[in-house]
Every structure is written in structure tokens, then in C-alpha cells.
Design an enzyme around this catalytic site. Sequence first.
Site, PDB file in Angstrom:
ATOM      1  N   ARG A 224       1.034 -10.872   5.954  1.00 52.56           N
ATOM      2  CA  ARG A 224       2.490 -10.916   6.137  1.00 52.56           C
ATOM      3  C   ARG A 224       2.942 -10.249   7.433  1.00 52.56           C
ATOM      4  NH1 ARG A 224       5.417  -9.481   0.614  1.00 52.56           N
ATOM      5  NH2 ARG A 224       7.167 -10.216   1.850  1.00 52.56           N
TER       6      ARG A 224
ATOM      7  N   HIS B  43      -5.968 -14.043   9.489  1.00 53.36           N
ATOM      8  CA  HIS B  43      -5.095 -12.891   9.258  1.00 53.36           C
ATOM      9  C   HIS B  43      -5.700 -11.581   9.759  1.00 53.36           C
ATOM     10  CE1 HIS B  43      -2.428 -15.479   7.128  1.00 53.36           C
ATOM     11  NE2 HIS B  43      -3.311 -15.755   6.192  1.00 53.36           N
TER      12      HIS B  43
ATOM     13  N   ARG C  25      23.437  18.889  -3.253  1.00 52.75           N
ATOM     14  CA  ARG C  25      23.389  17.427  -3.132  1.00 52.75           C
ATOM     15  C   ARG C  25      23.722  16.771  -4.468  1.00 52.75           C
ATOM     16  NH1 ARG C  25      20.176  16.170   1.528  1.00 52.75           N
ATOM     17  NH2 ARG C  25      20.860  14.024   1.221  1.00 52.75           N
TER      18      ARG C  25
ATOM     19  N   PRO D  86       0.830  -1.209   0.000  1.00 50.34           N
ATOM     20  CA  PRO D  86       0.000   0.000   0.000  1.00 50.34           C
ATOM     21  C   PRO D  86       0.863   1.256   0.000  1.00 50.34           C
ATOM     22  CG  PRO D  86      -0.683  -1.536   1.735  1.00 50.34           C
ATOM     23  CD  PRO D  86       0.629  -2.021   1.197  1.00 50.34           C
ATOM     24  N   GLU D  87       0.618   2.121  -0.965  1.00 54.33           N
ATOM     25  CA  GLU D  87       1.332   3.393  -1.064  1.00 54.33           C
ATOM     26  C   GLU D  87       0.424   4.506  -0.552  1.00 54.33           C
ATOM     27  OE1 GLU D  87       4.380   4.004  -1.983  1.00 54.33           O
ATOM     28  OE2 GLU D  87       5.065   2.171  -2.946  1.00 54.33           O
TER      29      GLU D  87
END
Length: 271
Positions: free
Chosen positions: A108, A90, A151, A2-3
Amino acid sequence: MPELPEVETTMRGLSRVLDGARLERVEPRRPDMRFPFPPDLVQALTGARVTGLDRRAKYGLIHTDRDRTMIFHLGMSGRWRIDPDEIGRHDHLLLGTGDRLLALCDPRRFGFVALADTPLLQEYPAFAAMGPEPLGAELTAAHLHAAFAGRKQAVKLLLLDQRIVAGLGNIYVCEALHRARIDPRKPAGAVSRAALARLVPAIRAVLELAIEQGGSSLRDYAHPDGQLGYFASSFAVYDREGEPCLRDDGGTITRIAQGGRSTWYCPRCQR
Ligand SMILES: [Zn+2]
């Protein structure tokens, strides 16, 4: 995994069920996920009223009238199930509001749950050094210019640094750089002001597009066994190696490795 857009969509979905509701049932189904559940989780939240839901980077926040906020992270495979037909092996945490039941399902178990005092939320370790939200007004070209100054690291890698921008994942960094026509390998300090001025709206656009698409999947999400899927339909570069650039510029999407992860880009239009 999931983002940010999936987490944002999750929070909007959870809001419909939880906002203003009283938590009558708070039930961990095992001692831990990635980390142990807070020992006072049940006591702190049972009977509390939810006063609002929010998101910080990829963390979900559930605020309560006891000035305690439940923080959760979905890890690699976490999702919330709404009114599940049955509790599965789960489903590691149940939140019940009387007539509705939510189950935090995470096969997981890389996800986790934490508690924080709401007034001290900014001091929560993961948030303390975190950069601005990509969808908030604090992310500006000037902020990126200052953060990138001098940078030498590739701009793509610095955009993944949570201290510079919070919650941007690999997919959306690749998509935003393509939209802004910036070469992901370019040293961050060498990206022009003009390019950074394109990058900020590009970041917002790719995230908002994904959230919009996620919004249309909210109906599925609200289904008892609904699953929050990936909003994969409209990527311009992600997972498109060897395919033509959607700009129709004759470029071919190329995949390279940066910092141990894949980057997809178009060598023709990203300079
Ligand atoms: Zn191109």
C-alpha cells in the site's frame, strides 16, 4: 497495521541479519513510497557498516558507522522480507550485505524511508516533540499525572497522543486500560494516582506480551517469504464485542466510538 510490538519484533529480526554487517547493496526500486526516497540514500549507505538497530515509537532505526541513520516506517502494510526467493513488485528497497538480502515490501506504500544525522536524531521532526517510550524508564505514573493534569479529554484519547506516550496504538491502549481497570471515557485529569500507578505496568505488560508472542513467530518471520503477522491470540478486549470479560466478573465487552475509532472495554471492571 504494524504496531509497536511488530516493529520491535521486526528490529530484533533485522538485527540478526544486519548488526555489524556492511551494506554492499542499497537499491530503491522506485522513486518513492509515501514520500520520495532521500536523494542521497544510495551514496550515504552503500559501503557503510551497520553499528546498531533501534526503535523509536513505531519507527525503525538502522545506525551506521558514517553517523547516518536510516529511519523507516512500515505504514499500513510494510514488512521486511529476508532472503526472498525473488524480488516482487511490492519490494521497494533492497539492502544487501553480501550473503543476505533484505527487501522492504509494502503493497500500500504508506511506509517510508528517511535519513538523519545520528547525533541529531532527536531533532528529526517526528521525534522532536515525542513523549517517552512506553517500555522505557521515563514513562512513570508521575509523568502521566503531570501530562493529564487538568485535562478533560478521555484518558483513552490522551494515551493515543504521541506527545504523551510514544507509539501506543489503539489496540494496546484498550488492552492496557482494561488491565489497569480504568474506564476509557474517564476525563484524563480525573484518573487517580493509584490508577495511574496500575496503568504504567499495564502498558508495559500488554506490549511485552505481544513482543513475546511475536518473538515466537520470528522463526516464521525469518522464512524467506515469511510474513510478520498480527499477534492476535491473547487480546482481552480488542475485537471481543459482546463476549464475556475474561475477569469473569459478569461484564460484557462493549464497543464504543472515541475520536472516530473503536474502543473496547468492560463496563463492569473498568471504572
Ligand atoms: Zn470486566
